[in-house]
Design a protein around this motif. Structure first.
Motif, PDB file in Angstrom:
ATOM      1  N   GLU A   1       0.828  -1.172   0.000  1.00  0.00           N
ATOM      2  CA  GLU A   1       0.000   0.000   0.000  1.00  0.00           C
ATOM      3  C   GLU A   1       0.869   1.229   0.000  1.00  0.00           C
ATOM      4  O   GLU A   1       2.010   1.190   0.400  1.00  0.00           O
TER       5      GLU A   1
ATOM      6  N   THR B   1      -3.210   2.885   5.444  1.00  0.00           N
ATOM      7  CA  THR B   1      -3.741   3.205   4.121  1.00  0.00           C
ATOM      8  C   THR B   1      -4.066   4.674   4.048  1.00  0.00           C
ATOM      9  O   THR B   1      -5.153   5.047   3.684  1.00  0.00           O
TER      10      THR B   1
ATOM     11  N   ARG C   1     -11.646   1.370   1.608  1.00  0.00           N
ATOM     12  CA  ARG C   1     -11.575  -0.069   1.902  1.00  0.00           C
ATOM     13  C   ARG C   1     -11.938  -0.894   0.660  1.00  0.00           C
ATOM     14  O   ARG C   1     -11.330  -1.925   0.391  1.00  0.00           O
TER      15      ARG C   1
ATOM     16  N   PHE D   1      -9.015  -1.003  -1.616  1.00  0.00           N
ATOM     17  CA  PHE D   1      -7.977  -1.900  -1.103  1.00  0.00           C
ATOM     18  C   PHE D   1      -8.394  -3.358  -1.240  1.00  0.00           C
ATOM     19  O   PHE D   1      -7.596  -4.202  -1.660  1.00  0.00           O
ATOM     20  N   ASP D   2      -9.628  -3.668  -0.858  1.00  0.00           N
ATOM     21  CA  ASP D   2     -10.083  -5.066  -0.900  1.00  0.00           C
ATOM     22  C   ASP D   2     -10.025  -5.622  -2.322  1.00  0.00           C
ATOM     23  O   ASP D   2      -9.674  -6.788  -2.535  1.00  0.00           O
TER      24      ASP D   2
ATOM     25  N   TYR E   1      -6.355  -6.137  -3.255  1.00  0.00           N
ATOM     26  CA  TYR E   1      -5.824  -7.257  -2.470  1.00  0.00           C
ATOM     27  C   TYR E   1      -6.296  -8.599  -3.029  1.00  0.00           C
ATOM     28  O   TYR E   1      -5.562  -9.585  -3.035  1.00  0.00           O
TER      29      TYR E   1
ATOM     30  N   TYR F   1      -6.969  -1.914   9.949  1.00  0.00           N
ATOM     31  CA  TYR F   1      -7.627  -2.864   9.045  1.00  0.00           C
ATOM     32  C   TYR F   1      -6.655  -3.360   7.982  1.00  0.00           C
ATOM     33  O   TYR F   1      -6.508  -4.573   7.766  1.00  0.00           O
ATOM     34  N   ILE F   2      -5.994  -2.451   7.306  1.00  0.00           N
ATOM     35  CA  ILE F   2      -5.102  -2.846   6.206  1.00  0.00           C
ATOM     36  C   ILE F   2      -3.911  -3.621   6.734  1.00  0.00           C
ATOM     37  O   ILE F   2      -3.486  -4.614   6.144  1.00  0.00           O
ATOM     38  N   SER F   3      -3.385  -3.190   7.870  1.00  0.00           N
ATOM     39  CA  SER F   3      -2.208  -3.863   8.410  1.00  0.00           C
ATOM     40  C   SER F   3      -2.518  -5.268   8.891  1.00  0.00           C
ATOM     41  O   SER F   3      -1.605  -6.075   9.076  1.00  0.00           O
TER      42      SER F   3
ATOM     43  N   LYS G   1      -4.003  -7.497   7.228  1.00  0.00           N
ATOM     44  CA  LYS G   1      -4.037  -8.426   6.121  1.00  0.00           C
ATOM     45  C   LYS G   1      -2.673  -9.081   5.911  1.00  0.00           C
ATOM     46  O   LYS G   1      -1.647  -8.393   5.854  1.00  0.00           O
TER      47      LYS G   1
ATOM     48  N   VAL H   1       0.943  -7.802   3.702  1.00  0.00           N
ATOM     49  CA  VAL H   1       0.968  -6.383   3.381  1.00  0.00           C
ATOM     50  C   VAL H   1       2.254  -5.746   3.892  1.00  0.00           C
ATOM     51  O   VAL H   1       2.712  -6.041   4.985  1.00  0.00           O
TER      52      VAL H   1
END
Length: 921
Positions: free
Chosen positions: A588, A659, A833, A836-837, A840, A872-874, A876, A879
């Motif tokens: 990201e 993010t 989100r 990103f989703d 991803y 949230y992003i971290s 996953k 990442v």
């Protein structure tokens, strides 16, 4: 919606049901634990401290009371002894006291392991039942032809020690896991401080009981002549003193048996999301444990087994966890510190008789005075040093921190024991000096390692092994206590005549204790500072924090990501850099921008000043919270207008996987001087601005900038070539909506610093793309021509995206048609989100470009949104948060520039050779 579960009473709220409507188990876990961590201190916290603290009150009472009771046992059962009648033999006295410590070791280890295996709730209360039963059994014990009273008391005290030992890890971790982060240290310290009150109560009850039997005790002058009514009175006295220790335990037993399971255990170990949601709410609402729908609960547990990201506990995982030195050293630090502490702590307690003699409370004219003075003397000792030390710790542990207090305590104790040990012969001649040093030692034991060695192990380990680790640490301390009683007790009397109570080696023992305290200083180095950090952060489970461990937290390998700063407008604006995936992993990027809308009107000037001062500092704090380093693009105007803030950015060194936006201390990008739009400038004007800002940034940072972002995300036809001549290697920009650009002279331009040919992958920057606009005054054939593509350069383009920009939806700018300002951050969060989703899901390697501005993201509602996105992003797997230069380097390592592409010159080459020619690939 998840069905609710049981649990909760007036002391322990059931947090788990508060988020039963959240389907995602990881999100429900985060929200429930956040409510515990951020809850304001209230009466439910006080009740929780009292319920847990009563156990420690009972523990200390039972341990301390035996020091007074053994003298009474000697009167009752050794009245006919040939040597020292009326006095308990030294070996028997030591055996009775060591029995408790031995049982405590077993209980600390056993209950510690069981609380991690079967749960805190199932074990809590069981240890108190054992203490109550063993306490009452002691008070009813009597000698028989088959067994002596010492043997009976040793047996029951070993059993009682098991219960006392179990109370250490259970009360510590239950308080810790239900406590608010801000005051967790004070809550745990208050629980442990009940020991001081228990010691005080033991001496007070002894004084009351002695006073009650005064007339009977006055009939005997010495313990050797105490018979008849005196003997009967003493036999009743020791039973009452011991038996009273069961009373407070009975009061707390109900609350311990009815607590809900701690949400952290239910989430992370039992992995029962349904029950955990209920328990969270019960803690606050004082509800009894509910009963979830069994079918729903089973389904959710099965789902959570797959979806919860926290590793599952196992012996294999336990060994793997502590085999890593960064975790093993913490256990070494907590266990070692507790061991070294208790050797001296219990060893010093062996010398209470010397201190009582110093203050005139060691002897009496009759048996009543002997017991009365002993009780009063112990009250004085406890009140003078122990109790104040405990509560000073409670008052300061969440402000000073655990580690500084422990360091300070061990250091002061080292000094005090050195003084006592090497000046003992002189001190015994001045009772006041010896008493003062003793009181100081008691104070710094408790305003020091005696409290912190209890607190820290309850915080710094992961939930799945927190109880086991605390129990092991506490058991190490009790092993030290046993050594103190069995080794240093007899050692202090080395060289004394047979039958004498003298302690000729006491000074050397004190010197040895000084060495133990010095060793405690060393082991303190290995423990972490836990002040006002969540338990998950301390366990390395929170993405973005300094000690985050993606493997052990279930997130897989993770890196870091950064961003560059830049400013725009008529003054201060900064853009954070985007980040991307490097080395075959998903990634990201974040981009930050300070906007300074001056327009020569004060009301427009203020937001720019806010951005360059308040907004930037808040964002730096955010990055520091998550341990993130980022990258900034800083315009020259911002550099000169806000030198202090720019220096903070440069020197901060943050690393934040998120993010959103990022700062990277040390890396800066070109971004104009006053955020000039290159499309409206002549070549000479562009050159002048670039030359000044290039020199500014190089001097400010000590190295030339590697990247650039075109102000307004637009650039002229000559922009890319100018960047290459300055040695710029990458660009971050965004599309201008597909319109044709024109230079100041009217010739077609390009958006070479403003391109988004792709939205999540870097690429080689193309220049000079041309298309013919529609002109309704001409024949359609004049515009019906295809796009003419320009040449590709050796400049790496890292794309951006207007949809991933905080400013258009969340900042109002008067007279700017594309501004809004009142979009709900949750709407923006969902949009980001979704981007990103999708990336991803669809890409193995990608960058996630997000642009933020301090005058937008510096406001509270946006900061809270960014926190949620970062976490949230971290979370996953795979990442990485990386700096823009890392994206550039990774892309260049895997892709060669197209043949004929213009390549970046050496950094600053154009400042030395103005008419230089670029080389081609």
């Amino acid at each position: 919606m998840a069905s609710k579960t049981a649990g909760g009473n007036a002391a322990f709220h059931n947090f788990n049901n508060d988020y039963a409507h959240i389907a995602d188990p990881n999100e429900r876990r985060r929200l429930a634990l956040a409510e515990i961590d951020k809850a304001p201190f209230g009466w439910y916290h006080v009740r929780a401290v009292v319920v847990a603290g009563i156990g420690f009150f009972t523990d200390a009472y039972d341990i301390f009371a035996i020091n007074l009771v053994t003298a009474m046992l000697g009167v009752v059962y050794w009245q006919t002894a040939k040597s020292k009648p009326g006095t308990l033999p030294t070996n028997s006295d030591t055996a009775i006291k060591v029995a408790t410590s031995g049982g405590t070791v077993l209980g600390q280890v056993g209950f510690g392991i069981l609380a991690d295996l079967v749960g805190r709730k199932k074990m809590y209360g069981l240890e108190l039942i054992i203490i109550i039963f063993a306490t009452l059994a002691q008070s009813l014990s009597a000698a028989s032809p088959a067994i002596s009273v010492v043997g009976l008391i040793i047996f029951w005290r070993v059993l009682m020690g098991v219960g006392i030992g179990g109370d250490y890890p259970l009360s510590a971790i239950i308080t810790s896991e239900f406590a608010t982060t801000k005051w967790r240290g004070a809550m745990m310290g208050s629980v442990f401080a009940m020991q001081g009150l228990g010691q005080f109560a033991a001496a007070l009850i002894a004084l009351i009981v002695t006073t009650g039997f005064k007339e009977s005790l006055l009939t005997a002058k010495t313990v050797a002549s105490c018979d008849g009514v005196c003997l009967l009175a003493v036999d009743k006295m020791w039973r009452v003193i011991i038996g009273f220790g069961a009373v407070p335990g009975c009061i707390a037993l109900y609350y311990r048996l009815t607590i809900p399971e701690t949400p952290r255990y239910t989430f992370d170990v039992a992995r029962d999301v349904e029950k955990a949601s209920e328990d969270t709410q019960a803690y606050f609402q004082n509800r009894a444990e509910g009963r979830p729908d069994n079918v729903r609960q089973a389904a959710v547990i099965q789902d959570a087994q797959q979806r919860l990201e926290i590793p599952k506990a196992s012996w294999r995982d336990f060994i793997r966890h502590y085999r890593q030195w960064k975790y093993g050293q913490v256990l070494f630090g907590t266990a070692g510190s507790w061991f070294f502490l208790d050797v001296a702590f219990y060893g010093l307690g062996l010398n209470n008789s010397i201190i009582l003699q110093a203050i005139g409370y060691s002897k009496g004219a009759n048996v009543f005075k002997i017991f009365q003075r002993a009780a009063i003397g112990n009250l004085i000792i406890v009140l003078a040093g122990a109790i104040p030390g405990y509560w000073v710790t409670v008052a300061t542990v969440d402000t000073l921190g655990r580690k500084p207090i422990q360091f300070m305590g061990f250091a002061m104790l080292t000094i005090l024991f050195v003084i006592i040990g090497f000046a003992y012969d002189k001190l015994v001649k001045h009772n006041g000096a010896l008493l003062a040093l003793y009181v100081l030692a008691q104070f710094f034991f408790n305003f020091g390692p005696n409290a912190t060695t209890f607190i820290v192990p309850g915080e710094c380990f992961p939930t799945r092994y927190r109880s086991t680790s605390h129990g092991f640490s506490a058991a190490s301390g009790k092993v030290g206590a046993i050594i103190a009683q069995c080794v240093f007790g007899p050692l202090r009397q080395k060289g004394a005549p047979p039958g004498s109570t003298a302690s000729p080696w006491l000074d050397h023992v004190m010197q040895i204790f000084a060495l133990f305290m010095l060793c405690g200083l060393v082991t303190t180095y290995f423990i972490p500072e836990t002040k006002r950090k969540t338990l998950e952060e301390l366990a390395g489970e929170v993405p973005g924090t300094r000690n985050y461990d993606p493997t052990l937290s279930g997130h897989g390998p993770v890196g870091y990501k950064g961003s560059d700063e830049h400013s725009t407008g008529n003054g201060a604006s900064t853009d954070g850099e985007k980040d991307g995936w490097c080395k075959g992993e998903k990634g990201e990027k974040w981009y930050m921008w300070w906007v300074f809308w001056a327009d020569r009107i004060p009301m427009f000037l203020a937001p720019g000043i806010f951005a360059g001062t308040v907004g930037v500092r808040r964002l730096l704090k955010l990055f520091d919270k998550y341990g993130i380093k980022t990258t900034f693009f800083i315009p020259g105007h911002s550099l000169e207008t806000f030198p202090e803030e720019c220096a903070l950015v440069r020197d901060s060194g943050h690393e934040i996987p998120w993010t959103e936006l990022m700062y990277k201390g040390g890396k800066r990008g070109l971004h104009g001087y006053s955020h000039e739009n290159p499309v409206g400038m002549s070549l000479e004007q562009q050159h002048a601005v670039l030359d000044k800002t290039y020199k500014q940034l190089t001097e400010f940072c000590g190295k030339p900038p590697r990247g650039s972002v075109a102000p307004w995300w637009e650039s002229s036809q000559q922009g890319a070539e100018l960047m290459l001549k300055y040695g710029v290697e990458y660009d971050e920009g965004i599309a201008t909506g597909g319109r044709e650009n024109h230079n100041a002279d009217g010739t077609p331009g390009c958006t070479d610093h403003s391109l988004s040919h792709h939205d999540c992958l870097p690429y080689w920057l193309p220049t000079g793309d041309q298309w013919t606009p529609i002109d309704y005054d001409k024949d359609p054939s004049s515009w019906m021509t295809p796009l003419i593509r320009g040449p590709v350069t050796g400049l790496v383009e890292i794309p951006s995206n207007w949809y991933l920009d905080d400013l258009p939806p969340m900042m109002f700018m008067k007279k700017v048609p594309n501004s809004h300002g009142w979009v709900d951050p949750k709407t923006v969060e969902e949009l980001w989100r979704n981007h990103f989703d999708y990336f991803y899901r669809e890409y193995d390697d990608f960058c996630f470009p997000v642009t933020i501005h301090p005058d937008v993201s510096g406001h509270p509602h946006v900061i809270l949104m960014l926190e949620r996105l970062i976490e949230y992003i971290s979370s996953k797997p795979g990442v990485q948060w990386v700096k823009m230069e890392d994206i550039c380097d990774d892309f260049k390592s895997k892709n060669q520039p197209p043949k004929g592409a213009l390549l970046p010159a050496e950094h600053g080459a154009i400042t030395k050779v103005p008419n230089m020619q670029l080389q081609k690939a």
